[in-house]
Design a protein around this motif. Structure first.
Motif, PDB file in Angstrom:
ATOM      1  N   GLN A  30     -23.388  12.318 -35.299  1.00 19.31           N
ATOM      2  CA  GLN A  30     -22.114  11.721 -34.876  1.00 19.31           C
ATOM      3  C   GLN A  30     -21.203  12.779 -34.276  1.00 19.31           C
ATOM      4  O   GLN A  30     -20.530  12.542 -33.263  1.00 19.31           O
ATOM      5  N   ARG A  31     -21.173  13.943 -34.888  1.00 20.44           N
ATOM      6  CA  ARG A  31     -20.280  15.013 -34.428  1.00 20.44           C
ATOM      7  C   ARG A  31     -20.696  15.540 -33.063  1.00 20.44           C
ATOM      8  O   ARG A  31     -19.836  15.920 -32.260  1.00 20.44           O
ATOM      9  N   THR A  32     -21.987  15.567 -32.781  1.00 25.64           N
ATOM     10  CA  THR A  32     -22.406  16.021 -31.437  1.00 25.64           C
ATOM     11  C   THR A  32     -21.838  15.099 -30.368  1.00 25.64           C
ATOM     12  O   THR A  32     -21.356  15.560 -29.327  1.00 25.64           O
ATOM     13  N   LEU A  33     -21.888  13.802 -30.636  1.00 26.96           N
ATOM     14  CA  LEU A  33     -21.354  12.831 -29.678  1.00 26.96           C
ATOM     15  C   LEU A  33     -19.854  13.022 -29.487  1.00 26.96           C
ATOM     16  O   LEU A  33     -19.348  12.977 -28.364  1.00 26.96           O
ATOM     17  N   ALA A  34     -19.150  13.260 -30.594  1.00 24.29           N
ATOM     18  CA  ALA A  34     -17.699  13.450 -30.520  1.00 24.29           C
ATOM     19  C   ALA A  34     -17.344  14.687 -29.706  1.00 24.29           C
ATOM     20  O   ALA A  34     -16.376  14.678 -28.930  1.00 24.29           O
ATOM     21  N   VAL A  35     -18.117  15.745 -29.866  1.00 21.31           N
ATOM     22  CA  VAL A  35     -17.887  16.961 -29.074  1.00 21.31           C
ATOM     23  C   VAL A  35     -18.044  16.660 -27.590  1.00 21.31           C
ATOM     24  O   VAL A  35     -17.222  17.076 -26.756  1.00 21.31           O
ATOM     25  N   GLY A  36     -19.100  15.945 -27.244  1.00 19.05           N
ATOM     26  CA  GLY A  36     -19.335  15.618 -25.843  1.00 19.05           C
ATOM     27  C   GLY A  36     -18.216  14.777 -25.250  1.00 19.05           C
ATOM     28  O   GLY A  36     -17.745  15.040 -24.134  1.00 19.05           O
ATOM     29  N   ILE A  37     -17.784  13.763 -26.003  1.00 14.35           N
ATOM     30  CA  ILE A  37     -16.683  12.912 -25.530  1.00 14.35           C
ATOM     31  C   ILE A  37     -15.431  13.758 -25.319  1.00 14.35           C
ATOM     32  O   ILE A  37     -14.742  13.650 -24.296  1.00 14.35           O
ATOM     33  N   GLU A  38     -15.137  14.617 -26.281  1.00 14.17           N
ATOM     34  CA  GLU A  38     -13.945  15.478 -26.191  1.00 14.17           C
ATOM     35  C   GLU A  38     -13.966  16.350 -24.937  1.00 14.17           C
ATOM     36  O   GLU A  38     -12.972  16.428 -24.199  1.00 14.17           O
ATOM     37  N   LEU A  39     -15.097  17.016 -24.693  1.00 16.57           N
ATOM     38  CA  LEU A  39     -15.162  17.936 -23.555  1.00 16.57           C
ATOM     39  C   LEU A  39     -15.146  17.196 -22.224  1.00 16.57           C
ATOM     40  O   LEU A  39     -14.566  17.680 -21.243  1.00 16.57           O
ATOM     41  N   ALA A  40     -15.764  16.018 -22.181  1.00 17.65           N
ATOM     42  CA  ALA A  40     -15.715  15.218 -20.954  1.00 17.65           C
ATOM     43  C   ALA A  40     -14.279  14.811 -20.652  1.00 17.65           C
ATOM     44  O   ALA A  40     -13.805  14.944 -19.504  1.00 17.65           O
ATOM     45  N   GLU A  41     -13.584  14.334 -21.666  1.00 19.96           N
ATOM     46  CA  GLU A  41     -12.190  13.923 -21.456  1.00 19.96           C
ATOM     47  C   GLU A  41     -11.347  15.120 -21.023  1.00 19.96           C
ATOM     48  O   GLU A  41     -10.462  14.988 -20.161  1.00 19.96           O
ATOM     49  N   GLN A  42     -11.629  16.273 -21.596  1.00 19.82           N
ATOM     50  CA  GLN A  42     -10.865  17.472 -21.263  1.00 19.82           C
ATOM     51  C   GLN A  42     -11.034  17.865 -19.795  1.00 19.82           C
ATOM     52  O   GLN A  42     -10.050  18.083 -19.077  1.00 19.82           O
ATOM     53  N   ILE A  43     -12.279  17.922 -19.315  1.00 23.81           N
ATOM     54  CA  ILE A  43     -12.505  18.355 -17.938  1.00 23.81           C
ATOM     55  C   ILE A  43     -12.038  17.294 -16.944  1.00 23.81           C
ATOM     56  O   ILE A  43     -11.575  17.614 -15.842  1.00 23.81           O
ATOM     57  N   ILE A  44     -12.093  16.020 -17.334  1.00 21.84           N
ATOM     58  CA  ILE A  44     -11.578  14.946 -16.477  1.00 21.84           C
ATOM     59  C   ILE A  44     -10.050  15.014 -16.411  1.00 21.84           C
ATOM     60  O   ILE A  44      -9.454  14.867 -15.336  1.00 21.84           O
ATOM     61  N   ASP A  45      -9.406  15.289 -17.541  1.00 24.66           N
ATOM     62  CA  ASP A  45      -7.951  15.450 -17.550  1.00 24.66           C
ATOM     63  C   ASP A  45      -7.523  16.621 -16.663  1.00 24.66           C
ATOM     64  O   ASP A  45      -6.407  16.621 -16.118  1.00 24.66           O
ATOM     65  N   GLU A  46      -8.402  17.603 -16.521  1.00 31.31           N
ATOM     66  CA  GLU A  46      -8.104  18.765 -15.678  1.00 31.31           C
ATOM     67  C   GLU A  46      -8.414  18.510 -14.206  1.00 31.31           C
ATOM     68  O   GLU A  46      -8.181  19.379 -13.366  1.00 31.31           O
ATOM     69  N   GLY A  47      -8.986  17.318 -13.907  1.00 30.34           N
ATOM     70  CA  GLY A  47      -9.143  16.959 -12.505  1.00 30.34           C
ATOM     71  C   GLY A  47     -10.534  16.631 -12.011  1.00 30.34           C
ATOM     72  O   GLY A  47     -10.705  16.290 -10.835  1.00 30.34           O
ATOM     73  N   ALA A  48     -11.555  16.728 -12.858  1.00 31.00           N
ATOM     74  CA  ALA A  48     -12.918  16.453 -12.399  1.00 31.00           C
ATOM     75  C   ALA A  48     -13.075  14.990 -11.999  1.00 31.00           C
ATOM     76  O   ALA A  48     -12.652  14.089 -12.723  1.00 31.00           O
ATOM     77  N   LYS A  49     -13.700  14.755 -10.849  1.00 30.12           N
ATOM     78  CA  LYS A  49     -13.880  13.396 -10.320  1.00 30.12           C
ATOM     79  C   LYS A  49     -15.312  12.880 -10.482  1.00 30.12           C
ATOM     80  O   LYS A  49     -15.557  11.681 -10.383  1.00 30.12           O
ATOM     81  N   VAL A  50     -16.259  13.781 -10.673  1.00 33.78           N
ATOM     82  CA  VAL A  50     -17.659  13.445 -10.974  1.00 33.78           C
ATOM     83  C   VAL A  50     -18.089  14.413 -12.064  1.00 33.78           C
ATOM     84  O   VAL A  50     -17.697  15.590 -12.048  1.00 33.78           O
ATOM     85  N   LEU A  51     -18.893  13.944 -13.017  1.00 28.51           N
ATOM     86  CA  LEU A  51     -19.334  14.816 -14.103  1.00 28.51           C
ATOM     87  C   LEU A  51     -20.817  15.153 -13.956  1.00 28.51           C
ATOM     88  O   LEU A  51     -21.649  14.257 -13.779  1.00 28.51           O
ATOM     89  N   ILE A  52     -21.114  16.442 -14.031  1.00 31.17           N
ATOM     90  CA  ILE A  52     -22.486  16.954 -14.097  1.00 31.17           C
ATOM     91  C   ILE A  52     -22.654  17.575 -15.478  1.00 31.17           C
ATOM     92  O   ILE A  52     -21.843  18.413 -15.885  1.00 31.17           O
TER      93      ILE A  52
END
Length: 346
Positions: free
Chosen positions: A146-168
């Motif tokens: 469960q925690r691995t998933l939460a880490v991934g969600i957190e980092l995706a939201e972080q980089i998107i908040d910083e401006g990312a328009k597509v995620l790799i």
């Protein structure tokens, strides 16, 4: 197992139809830009924007070790994971080169390297020091999964908040093609003989040993295909869980995910099994040399943009494919229509 994920909206059909109509008015014969036209319509449906913007892309690379590496399933020793994480933050890896080429934002996350890597640029989200050896014990606990998933969600939201328009989303982790093969076999029932590849370059004996390890681990743990978190916990990897979480996070923000190779695409299948609406936000960047990659792309119903015999991982193939995604976006936003250019339509 309890699953709590952010809500994911369906594709925006109104935006995609508006984009389709606009593309048909561009100064070209109907359909003459082929897959680029289809991709533009997909991007509109994903983002909800008639004229979708895909720059800058964001690259997230998750690093973790695998206990199963002790079984000789990789051509490289386990310490390479930590060494490669240092290489990543120093800008010397393949993904760094291709990410710079496309102007991507980059983040590098330790979710479970065997030895802690303390260096500028390493984001510490360590859950444990490597997964358990799936041949002898579960890869991780249900809580850790469960925690691995939460880490991934957190980092995706972080980089998107910083401006990312597509995620790799990329990865480093010695032994992770073994874990990915086990996940894929557990989720789909695929025979390991069909999907297990040579990874980092195993010889014939190593390749046969790797197949046997996957088969024996599945027989030992009997992961439940109807419970993706059970599969992740028993035979998965910390970085694979984080990658799946990042894809869920991106989809919840209407941000397209450009898939890399075998490991990333297995993480995508895991994400889709956990949150089916994620499938609407996936674009297959390329098809790798790993035999399981073509298999999992077929399961997901995705056609790759490229096939260059790549098998590096790290997100590198997706970064190379990004220029095609950007070309599709620029086509919609920058090409003239017949009306605006004063060109006669037939």
């Amino acid at each position: 197992m309890e699953k709590r994920f952010p809500a994911i909206a369906p594709r925006n059909q109104e935006a995609s139809e508006q984009t389709r109509q606009h593309v048909d008015q561009l100064t070209k014969p109907l359909g003459s830009l082929g897959r680029l036209e289809e991709l533009a319509v997909e991007l509109a449906a994903m983002t909800g924007e008639t004229f979708p913007v895909v720059t800058p892309p964001g690259v997230l690379v998750f690093a973790a070790d695998h206990g199963v590496a002790a079984e000789g399933v990789s051509a490289y020793p386990q310490e390479v994971t930590a060494q490669m994480l240092l290489n990543l933050v120093n800008g010397g890896a393949g993904i760094n080169v291709f990410a710079r080429q496309i102007g991507a934002m980059q983040k590098f996350v330790d979710v479970g390297v065997a030895v802690e890597v303390e260096a500028p640029g390493v984001i510490n989200r360590r859950i444990r020091a490597g997964s358990g050896n799936m041949l002898k014990e579960a890869a991780m606990s249900a809580d850790e999964a469960q925690r691995t998933l939460a880490v991934g969600i957190e980092l995706a939201e972080q980089i998107i908040d910083e401006g990312a328009k597509v995620l790799i989303v990329g990865e480093v982790g010695i032994g992770n093609t073994t874990a990915s093969s086990a996940i894929l076999s557990a989720l789909t029932g695929a025979d390991p003989d069909e999907i297990v590849g040579r990874g980092t370059g195993l010889d014939d004996a190593g390749w046969q040993r790797k197949k046997a390890v996957v088969r024996e681990a599945l027989a030992l743990h009997r992961p439940d295909a109807n419970e993706p978190l059970d599969v992740l916990a028993k035979v998965g990897g910390l970085e694979i869980g984080a990658m799946a979480g990042a894809m869920i996070g991106a989809a919840s923000r209407r941000v397209p995910v450009l898939l890399d190779g075998f490991i990333a695409t297995v993480a995508a299948l895991l994400a889709v099994r956990l949150a089916p609406a994620v499938a609407d936000y996936l674009i297959a960047g390329h098809r790798s040399q790993e035999p399981g990659h073509a298999f999992v792309l077929n399961v997901l119903g995705k056609q790759p943009l490229l096939d260059l015999n790549l098998r590096l991982g790290e997100g590198s193939g997706a970064a190379v494919a990004f220029s095609i995604v950007e070309a599709s976006s620029r086509m919609v936003r920058e090409m003239a229509t017949f009306a605006s250019a004063g060109v006669s339509d037939r």
